[in-house]
Design a protein around this motif. Structure first.
Motif, mmCIF file in Angstrom:
data_model
loop_
_atom_site.group_PDB
_atom_site.id
_atom_site.type_symbol
_atom_site.label_atom_id
_atom_site.label_comp_id
_atom_site.label_asym_id
_atom_site.label_seq_id
_atom_site.Cartn_x
_atom_site.Cartn_y
_atom_site.Cartn_z
ATOM 1 N N LEU A 1 -6.971 1.955 -6.272
ATOM 2 C CA LEU A 1 -6.493 0.652 -5.798
ATOM 3 C C LEU A 1 -7.614 -0.369 -5.747
ATOM 4 O O LEU A 1 -8.688 -0.107 -5.205
ATOM 5 N N ILE B 1 -8.068 -4.238 -4.206
ATOM 6 C CA ILE B 1 -7.346 -5.097 -3.270
ATOM 7 C C ILE B 1 -8.192 -6.267 -2.813
ATOM 8 O O ILE B 1 -9.404 -6.153 -2.612
ATOM 9 N N HIS C 1 -4.361 0.754 7.408
ATOM 10 C CA HIS C 1 -3.572 1.217 6.257
ATOM 11 C C HIS C 1 -4.468 1.482 5.044
ATOM 12 O O HIS C 1 -4.121 2.290 4.180
ATOM 13 N N LEU C 2 -5.628 0.818 5.002
ATOM 14 C CA LEU C 2 -6.579 1.023 3.904
ATOM 15 C C LEU C 2 -7.624 2.078 4.264
ATOM 16 O O LEU C 2 -8.018 2.879 3.417
ATOM 17 N N VAL D 1 0.839 -1.202 0.000
ATOM 18 C CA VAL D 1 0.000 0.000 0.000
ATOM 19 C C VAL D 1 0.874 1.252 0.000
ATOM 20 O O VAL D 1 0.585 2.236 -0.696
#
Length: 338
Positions: free
Chosen positions: A121, A123, A134-135, A110
């Motif tokens: 993105l 994922i 983190h997302l 990421v």
């Protein structure tokens, strides 16, 4: 030969670069005859826009990133093919990363996505991923983000999955209809969305047939290898009564299971029926051919990237609630279960 530029076209046609640029974009500001001259000359000279220059001008890279657990997994390789099919046709490049089922690697991926300044993105999270901060940080900053297959319930964005519940229900129901009663379920990491959905489908089929759910028949597998599977099968065979069928939550698990059963001289389906999940291309070539639940990996990839590009191009807004798209699964019955 050096690639032809807008300046070259402008010089050849004795036009300004701004006029050529607008003509190539089919701008209403340029008359039809000038557009025709510019576009015909550009075609004749095999002119191609410079994607880097375009990206700088538009403040976009015309690239998207995809993070998957493992490209070697047939499901993800098919999904990536679907992603590239749509993205390339819409003028986007695709950058692919692998987490190798590692949370730390996923976080590092990421970071790389952000550093590369891609436009969005896609994922599918690793089986180790429990913390998705983190997302969620990316999403909260307005960065276009779409999940597929392995999704998170904690982030409100678009998610594209197979109908995992229905597929698991069909598989378990099929085994029960063939007279099996002690059906073991070997599945992936407990926290994954797909694990929960497939377990729910398994439970629902048992309930339909009036068979109590036995948690001792459910085994979680993280490494997908024959060594881990050997321990699981050993544990199963020590039970009384022994399982008479196994429903695995992926074909990778089914293959590992198949290898261990063959090594132990356990016949399918005579001693124990076996069903896998996903869409292993060689399932019909095994002996016996493997019954499996297929999921539309290519179409999942296509649907996910269409949503992502719509977010990038503002055709859709980031949502105030998750929008889950489920594509249908299908049970393909072969010799391993009948």
């Amino acid at each position: 030969m050096e690639p032809v530029t807008i300046k070259d076209i402008a010089k050849a046609l004795k036009l300004s670069t701004s006029t050529v640029s607008r003509a190539l974009r089919d701008s209403y500001e340029i008359n039809a005859e000038t557009k025709r001259l510019v576009q015909e000359y550009a075609t004749k000279m095999n002119y191609r826009p410079n994607p880097i220059a375009q990206g700088l001008k538009e403040n976009r890279s015309r690239a998207i990133a995809v993070i998957v657990p493992e490209i070697a997994n047939n499901f993800f390789s098919e999904a990536i093919t679907g992603i590239e099919d749509v993205a390339n046709n819409l003028g986007y490049d695709v950058v692919i990363f692998q987490s190798h089922e590692s949370y730390d690697k996923e976080v590092a991926n990421v970071r790389n996505v952000v550093a590369r300044r891609v436009d969005g993105l896609l994922i599918s999270i690793s089986n180790q991923t429990k913390d998705v901060s983190h997302l969620s940080d990316l999403h909260e900053r307005g960065f276009p983000l779409v999940f597929f297959d392995r999704v998170s319930d904690e982030i409100d964005t678009y998610k594209v999955v197979a109908d995992n519940f229905s597929g698991a229900f069909m598989a378990t129901d099929h085994l029960l209809n063939t007279g099996r009663k002690q059906i073991a379920h070997i599945t992936s990491a407990a926290g994954l969305y797909i694990t929960k959905e497939r377990l729910s489908g398994y439970k629902a089929a048992l309930e339909k047939h009036g068979i109590p759910y036995d948690p001792d028949l459910v085994h979680y597998c993280c490494n997908f290898d024959s060594q881990e599977m050997d321990g699981i099968i050993e544990n199963m065979l020590s039970k009384h009564p022994r399982p008479d069928a196994i429903f695995t939550a992926s074909d990778r698990l089914a293959l590992a299971c198949f290898e261990v059963l063959s090594r132990r001289g356990i016949r399918c389906p005579e001693d124990l029926a076996l069903i896998g999940f996903t869409n292993l291309k060689v399932a019909h070539l095994l002996s016996p051919a493997l019954t499996t639940v297929t999921q539309p990996a290519f179409e999942i990839g296509q649907a996910a990237v269409e949503l992502l590009i719509d977010l990038i191009e503002k055709k859709k807004r980031q949502m105030g609630g998750s929008y889950l798209i489920k594509l249908p699964t299908e049970l393909v019955v072969r010799a391993s279960s009948v």
